[in-house]
Scaffold this active site. Structure first.
Site, short mmCIF file in Angstrom:
data_model
loop_
_atom_site.label_atom_id
_atom_site.label_comp_id
_atom_site.label_asym_id
_atom_site.label_seq_id
_atom_site.Cartn_x
_atom_site.Cartn_y
_atom_site.Cartn_z
CG HIS A 52 -1.83 1.15 1.32
ND1 HIS A 52 -2.91 1.33 0.48
CD2 HIS A 52 -1.82 2.24 2.14
CE1 HIS A 52 -3.53 2.45 0.78
NE2 HIS A 52 -2.90 3.02 1.79
CD GLU A 74 -3.67 -1.22 -1.86
OE1 GLU A 74 -3.33 -0.62 -0.84
OE2 GLU A 74 -4.19 -0.66 -2.85
CG ASN A 433 28.58 -24.65 -5.74
OD1 ASN A 433 28.05 -24.48 -6.82
ND2 ASN A 433 29.89 -24.63 -5.56
#
Length: 701
Positions: A52, A74, A433
């Site tokens: 918002h 929103e 990794n």
């Protein structure tokens, strides 16, 4: 073509700083939202509030594409917090796609040009998951209000964006005895009448108290940029029930919610329902500690206002400049003590000399304190870096079809911002990794009798004058024999060398360029490029990396880092007529021995220290052509340790230990092998700083 935003450069700078904070909040909270099994209202409200705020601030500066995307985002988040949508991985994926899109739109502001982004495609994905479930939403509201009653809807949490001027106004009003309230009104009129009804409602609430802010703003209402919802922040001497009753009497209102305004920086909390007849009575309870978690449905009786923390944003370049100036002071402090020492030796200590001594001690103390404070100002919690990783691990584990529980510990540990910048890439590579080929698939783990969910842990902690960051996984581990075979296959070592290697030495081969133990190359890892860069980047900042691994049980990468790069303690040594500085963090011990104690292995000079063979590096031969000079019978050896490898540096003499300020030489004389920088000594001479990692590699090759 520029964006033509409605904001000054200073306003854009503040906007970008705040946007980065909201991005980080959204990224961290969306990962938590997906992981947590139960609905977390506070977490949901935090996500909604960040979205918002982004919508409001982007609209304020005139970035309409960002405002449009955050508005669509929103809408979905609003339905999530009202439990009209259920949380799923697919939904979180779309929200992350929105976040990535917002980052592109952020980059538009930085570059001042519109970048390529398929905004409509993202908004379409949001729209496809936005439809509310049957029997919820606006239909329910209209049924509730058919009788004309105004529902209380106590579960709703109301939010409104405020600035520091608003908070200052609230603080002053509270001191006058007024109470802050948030009011959310939903209108039940045709769309073309919304602006008129909102305007009339705002004017009506002016009679109830002092209006601090409205959403939409009064300017937006006048220009008819309104929705069916109006939010007001007001100060009033009325209680919550009285305001709700008066609001319910206004025409065309479908629902009204009244809540005490609460802000972390002001600490305004709801405590106890008041008696209207006691509005002006002085309340002694206000002096008692306030419970930060008020019960639902209670109203304001006592208000405790705590002033906000006074902080300012400081440009990083300014901190760097201050650190350089402190470094100059440290050099002059050392110089001052050297001058004082010369006076004591060569002259009688009269009253003037004693005054100089006392002043020197005081300046040294103040300089030390100033140095500590500036270093603290440059320190940041590693949380700023760590918070980027949960999203990355989530995405990688989904891509690899693995289940991984990612745990972070010690995010509050502080580290110099310059080191945080340098350590980010190595940590990313190690984590990638671990996910890609450290931790096995769920099926493999179950076949081995392990928990099908792999654990990946990232931890930061203090250890003496260092920060230690460890990355631990409970995966397959590193097989020393497999690493040896890969090294032989790539021509990095021969069969004879492989036989003589210990398991630890074999595992350390993965830091050699081009070596990879993975048969299948993925787009994440496996090409044999990266681990050598990881070690190079860590050693570049005077750090060290160590590997501990057990086949079938897992692997631990332990990274040891200095607290700061600007000022370090060093051992000063003399080589011929020059003085060199060796970072004290790498020094294990110093040894003095006779020339005849040196032995040879494969035509290499070594000494035996406590039963272990220690290779030697003649510093004279590294930094100059002194091979034929007459050698002293007694030699000084400085033993250094880097990632488990020990080497002895042969020097002429030991000068002493000292705090030094690191000065870069790169832009003046280029990259010099074996030298990482320079420092200015107390007598004004320059001492070169030894690049320990380069010399250790040279000795090992």
């Amino acid at each position: 073509m520029g964006l033509n935003l409605d904001a000054s450069p200073e306003e854009l700078k503040i906007f970008l700083e705040e946007v980065e904070e909201h991005f980080q909040t959204l990224e961290e909270d969306l990962v938590r939202l997906e992981k947590e099994a139960e609905f977390n209202e506070d977490l949901m409200q935090e996500i909604f509030r960040a979205s918002h705020t982004l919508k409001g601030s982007s609209a304020t500066i005139g970035h309409h594409r960002m405002a449009k995307l955050t508005h669509a985002m929103e809408n979905v988040l609003d339905k999530l917090r009202k439990k009209q949508l259920s949380i799923s991985s697919n939904l979180v994926d779309v929200l992350f796609e929105c976040l990535d899109g917002l980052r592109v739109l952020r980059d538009e502001i930085i570059n001042d040009e519109e970048l390529e982004l398929d905004l409509e495609s993202i908004i379409q994905k949001l729209s496809s998951i936005e439809a509310p479930e049957e029997g919820t939403g606006r239909e329910a509201v209209s049924q509730e209000t058919a009788s004309g009653a105004v529902p209380a809807a106590a579960e709703t949490r109301i939010f409104i964006d405020t600035n520091w001027d608003d908070k200052d106004t609230i603080h002053k009003a509270v001191e006058r005895g007024l109470k802050p309230y948030l009011i959310q009104i939903r209108f039940d009129v045709e769309h073309e009448m919304l602006a008129v009804r909102a305007f009339v409602t705002v004017r009506a609430f002016e009679e109830f108290g002092e209006i601090i802010r409205t959403n939409p703003s009064e300017e937006e209402i006048e220009s008819e940029h309104v929705t069916e919802t109006l939010v007001l922040l007001i100060m009033s001497n009325l209680n919550q029930e009285a305001i709700h009753k008066l609001a319910a009497e206004l025409p065309n209102i479908a629902s009204c919610v009244v809540q005490p305004y609460r802000d972390e920086s002001l600490q305004v909390f709801e405590i106890q329902a008041p008696d209207p007849t006691e509005e002006k009575t002085e309340v002694k309870e206000a002096e008692k500690p306030v419970n930060n978690s008020p019960k639902p449905g209670s109203t304001v009786k006592s208000i405790n206002v705590k002033k906000a923390n006074r902080t300012v944003r400081v440009d990083v370049d300014l901190l760097d400049s201050l650190m350089n100036l402190v470094g100059e002071l440290v050099i002059d402090r050392t110089r001052l003590f050297q001058i004082l020492g010369n006076i004591e030796v060569n002259y009688e200590m009269d009253e003037v000399s004693q005054d100089l001594g006392r002043t020197s001690v005081h300046i040294a103390r103040v300089t030390t304190q100033l140095q500590e404070q500036i270093m603290k100002a440059r320190m940041l919690p590693v949380e700023n870096l760590f918070n980027k990783f949960p999203r990355m691990v989530r995405d990688l584990s989904q891509k690899a079809n693995k289940e991984i529980d990612f745990v972070m510990i010690g995010q509050e540990t502080e580290l110099d911002r310059s080191i945080i910048e340098e350590i980010g890439d190595p940590l990313i590579h190690l984590l990638r990794n671990a996910v890609d080929h450290g931790i096995e698939s769920s099926e493999e783990r179950e076949a081995k009798g392990k928990n099908r969910i792999g654990e990946l842990k990232l931890q930061a902690s203090h250890e003496e004058n260092h920060i230690v960051i460890t990355i631990t996984d409970d995966g397959k581990g590193i097989d020393p024999e497999s690493v040896k075979q890969s090294g032989i296959k790539k021509g990095l070592i021969n069969e004879e060398q492989a036989k003589r290697m210990t398991d630890k030495e074999a595992i350390n081969l993965i830091f050699m360029s081009g070596l990879s133990t993975v048969n299948k190359v993925t787009d994440v890892s496996g090409r044999g490029v990266g681990m050598d860069v990881v070690r190079t980047n860590i050693e570049k900042i005077n750090g060290a990396i160590e590997i501990n691994s057990v086949v079938g049980q897992g692997t631990e990468f332990k990274i040891k880092l200095p607290l700061t790069l600007a000022i370090i303690r060093a051992l000063l040594v003399s080589i011929d007529t020059s003085v060199y500085a060796i970072p004290l963090s790498t020094v294990t011990e110093t040894i003095r021995l006779r020339k005849d104690q040196i032995e040879y292995v494969n035509n290499r000079e070594v000494i035996v220290v406590r039963g272990k063979v220690l290779p030697l590096v003649r510093m004279k031969r590294v930094f100059g052509n002194y091979a034929d000079t007459q050698e002293e019978e007694k030699l000084f050896i400085v033993v250094v340790n880097l990632a488990g490898q020990q080497v002895g540096f042969v020097v002429d003499s030991l000068v002493g230990e000292q705090e030094i300020v690191i000065k870069s030489l790169g832009k003046y004389i280029g990259d010099v092998q074996g030298i990482s920088g320079a420092t200015i000594l107390g007598d004004g001479n320059v001492a070169l700083i030894v690049d320990v990692s380069t010399l250790v590699k040279k000795a090992a090759s």
